[in-house]
Design an enzyme around this catalytic site. Structure first.
Site, mmCIF file in Angstrom:
data_model
loop_
_atom_site.group_PDB
_atom_site.id
_atom_site.type_symbol
_atom_site.label_atom_id
_atom_site.label_comp_id
_atom_site.label_asym_id
_atom_site.label_seq_id
_atom_site.Cartn_x
_atom_site.Cartn_y
_atom_site.Cartn_z
ATOM 1 N N ALA A 111 0.799 -1.227 0.000
ATOM 2 C CA ALA A 111 0.000 0.000 0.000
ATOM 3 C C ALA A 111 0.831 1.277 0.000
ATOM 4 O O ALA A 111 0.287 2.361 0.186
ATOM 5 C CB ALA A 111 -0.939 0.010 1.213
ATOM 6 N N SER A 112 2.120 1.175 -0.228
ATOM 7 C CA SER A 112 2.943 2.390 -0.209
ATOM 8 C C SER A 112 2.813 3.201 -1.491
ATOM 9 O O SER A 112 3.193 4.360 -1.546
ATOM 10 C CB SER A 112 4.415 2.028 0.031
ATOM 11 O OG SER A 112 4.894 1.160 -0.983
ATOM 12 N N GLY A 139 0.752 3.157 -5.829
ATOM 13 C CA GLY A 139 -0.067 2.492 -6.836
ATOM 14 C C GLY A 139 -1.479 2.159 -6.403
ATOM 15 O O GLY A 139 -2.138 2.918 -5.688
ATOM 16 N N ILE A 140 -1.953 1.005 -6.848
ATOM 17 C CA ILE A 140 -3.336 0.592 -6.599
ATOM 18 C C ILE A 140 -3.591 0.389 -5.118
ATOM 19 O O ILE A 140 -4.644 0.777 -4.599
ATOM 20 C CB ILE A 140 -3.657 -0.683 -7.391
ATOM 21 C CG1 ILE A 140 -3.606 -0.398 -8.902
ATOM 22 C CG2 ILE A 140 -5.035 -1.231 -7.010
ATOM 23 C CD1 ILE A 140 -3.700 -1.640 -9.770
ATOM 24 N N GLY A 141 -2.637 -0.203 -4.417
ATOM 25 C CA GLY A 141 -2.812 -0.428 -2.977
ATOM 26 C C GLY A 141 -3.034 0.861 -2.225
ATOM 27 O O GLY A 141 -3.924 0.956 -1.365
ATOM 28 N N LYS A 179 7.050 -3.076 1.883
ATOM 29 C CA LYS A 179 8.488 -3.175 2.137
ATOM 30 C C LYS A 179 9.197 -1.831 2.178
ATOM 31 O O LYS A 179 10.233 -1.694 2.828
ATOM 32 C CB LYS A 179 9.155 -4.026 1.037
ATOM 33 C CG LYS A 179 8.793 -5.484 1.063
ATOM 34 C CD LYS A 179 9.752 -6.288 0.184
ATOM 35 C CE LYS A 179 9.773 -5.793 -1.238
ATOM 36 N NZ LYS A 179 10.728 -6.571 -2.071
ATOM 37 N N TYR A 196 4.874 -16.279 -14.392
ATOM 38 C CA TYR A 196 4.047 -15.182 -13.869
ATOM 39 C C TYR A 196 2.578 -15.583 -13.816
ATOM 40 O O TYR A 196 1.891 -15.324 -12.831
ATOM 41 C CB TYR A 196 4.212 -13.922 -14.722
ATOM 42 C CG TYR A 196 3.256 -12.816 -14.344
ATOM 43 C CD1 TYR A 196 3.349 -12.202 -13.100
ATOM 44 C CD2 TYR A 196 2.250 -12.399 -15.221
ATOM 45 C CE1 TYR A 196 2.462 -11.193 -12.743
ATOM 46 C CE2 TYR A 196 1.372 -11.394 -14.862
ATOM 47 C CZ TYR A 196 1.476 -10.793 -13.624
ATOM 48 O OH TYR A 196 0.589 -9.808 -13.265
ATOM 49 N N LYS A 217 0.284 -15.712 -10.531
ATOM 50 C CA LYS A 217 -0.869 -14.814 -10.404
ATOM 51 C C LYS A 217 -2.154 -15.620 -10.247
ATOM 52 O O LYS A 217 -3.040 -15.253 -9.463
ATOM 53 C CB LYS A 217 -0.949 -13.904 -11.638
ATOM 54 C CG LYS A 217 -1.689 -12.596 -11.395
ATOM 55 C CD LYS A 217 -0.957 -11.707 -10.407
ATOM 56 C CE LYS A 217 -1.802 -10.503 -10.021
ATOM 57 N NZ LYS A 217 -1.173 -9.690 -8.982
#
Length: 380
Positions: A18-19, A21-23, A42, A168, A172
């Site tokens: 959440a630091s 972008g989308i988060g 992170k 990937y 995902k």
């Protein structure tokens, strides 16, 4: 855009990655209701290419009206997740919503993908989602809201989504299988859903993957935040769903999607794992290579109709500057009244466009109705 309702006031969200972008966008949307947000990510120190830290995100969340708890978390580390969950419960009294947003991506083939990258993607995407869910579930089961939301795609088994980046896709889809299993396992107690964008979303990671100019073909993270908000404010019997952002927001009454576009009116890049007619697309790709199809297209008589006219306009617009800023080869599988295969090469020389498959491998293959294609380039 989707208005806030206040339903998340006083609720606690645990959001991985959440630091930025989308988060972060999802966290800020919830903060406007007065929610508590655990920023489990992170980045504690600023990165030259990836702006934002857990602390700058915390400042934005509190400025938006929420309460923030920044926690240094690598979702591969069980101890770090466990400590963050304990801090969340101690600080806010529980956990109501978990958003599994953290993800790692490496779009390379099997022989080109080092095992270090494979382990990273499996560890962050599949294992990280499973582990974070496992550690949050005891508290989620006590909540009246009780939602897990994974940012992962529908389980599309079209081989085209495996052939170029098998590791990937497996990693995902592991997140999506967590939805499939946990939704059934905790039915009636905890809602578990997946959310995926219809189009590319502009983030720092997208800039690194797509290069200069890619943002014009993207939407902002706000569309995913609005869709996430719609999901986690629903009753917990809304579970086991694989949701596409635009489709959900249309049902919520959103009509103007240009507000989410970086460059309103510019054609949008569709996201991975979505296609309208996978069987037809797969058959065509298996039957012949690009060079054979291109030769076939060159031998046919010049096509006519609205699609052909649109391509004539596109050809006139091509130049080295457009190619330099876009750097992508697009293939269009059109259905409806004017079916056919067309391409636009915005990567090589001064660009090219025409019927048939491109002379080089396409970066993006889009399947859509021919009328929608024509309207897309008209801006309607």
């Amino acid at each position: 855009m989707l208005p806030n309702t206040g339903k998340l006031a006083g609720c606690t969200l645990f959001v991985t990655g959440a630091s930025r972008g989308i988060g972060k966008a999802i966290a800020l949307k919830a903060a406007k209701d007065g929610a508590n947000v655990v920023i489990a990510a992170k980045t504690a120190h600023s990165h030259p290419k990836l702006p934002g830290t857990i602390y700058t995100a915390a400042e934005e969340i509190e400025a938006a009206g929420g309460k923030a708890l920044p926690c240094i978390v690598d979702v591969r580390d069980e101890e770090q997740i466990s400590n963050a969950v304990e801090q969340a419960v101690k600080t806010f009294g529980g956990i109501d919503v978990l958003v599994n947003n953290a993800s790692a991506i490496n779009l390379t083939g099997t022989l080109e993908t080092p095992m270090k990258k494979v382990d990273l993607m499996m560890g962050v995407n599949t294992r990280g989602t499973y582990l974070t869910s496992k550690l949050c579930l005891p508290y989620l089961r006590k909540s009246k809201i009780a939602h897990i939301l994974n940012l992962s795609p529908p389980l599309n088994m079209n081989p085209v989504w495996f052939k170029n980046h098998c590791a990937y896709t497996i990693a995902k889809y592991g997140m999506s299988m967590c939805v499939l299993g946990m939704a059934e396992e905790y039915k009636g107690e905890v809602a578990v859903n997946a959310l995926w964008p219809k189009t590319a979303i502009h983030t720092a990671a997208m800039d690194m993957l797509g290069g200069s100019g890619i943002e014009k073909q993207c939407r902002t993270p706000d569309i995913m935040a609005d869709a996430a908000y719609s999901i986690i404010t629903k009753p917990k019997d809304f579970t086991g769903n694989f949701i596409i952002d635009e489709q959900l927001l249309k049902k919520e009454g959103v009509q103007d999607f240009s507000v989410y576009a970086i460059s309103p009116g510019h054609p949008l890049l569709p996201d991975f794992f979505l296609d309208d007619d996978p069987d037809t697309l797969t058959t065509k790709m298996e039957e012949h290579g690009a060079s054979a199809a291109f030769k076939q297209g060159k031998e046919q008589a010049a096509p006519t109709g609205p699609v052909a006219e649109t391509f004539r306009v596109i050809k006139v617009s091509l130049n080295e500057e457009v190619v330099k800023t876009t750097q992508g080869v697009y293939q269009f599988e059109l259905s409806g009244e004017n079916p056919g295969t067309w391409y636009i090469d915005l990567k090589n020389l001064s660009g090219s466009a025409g019927s048939g498959e491109p002379p080089v491998r396409a970066d993006v293959i889009m399947s859509l109705d021919s009328a929608d294609f024509v309207n897309m380039f008209k801006g309607t």
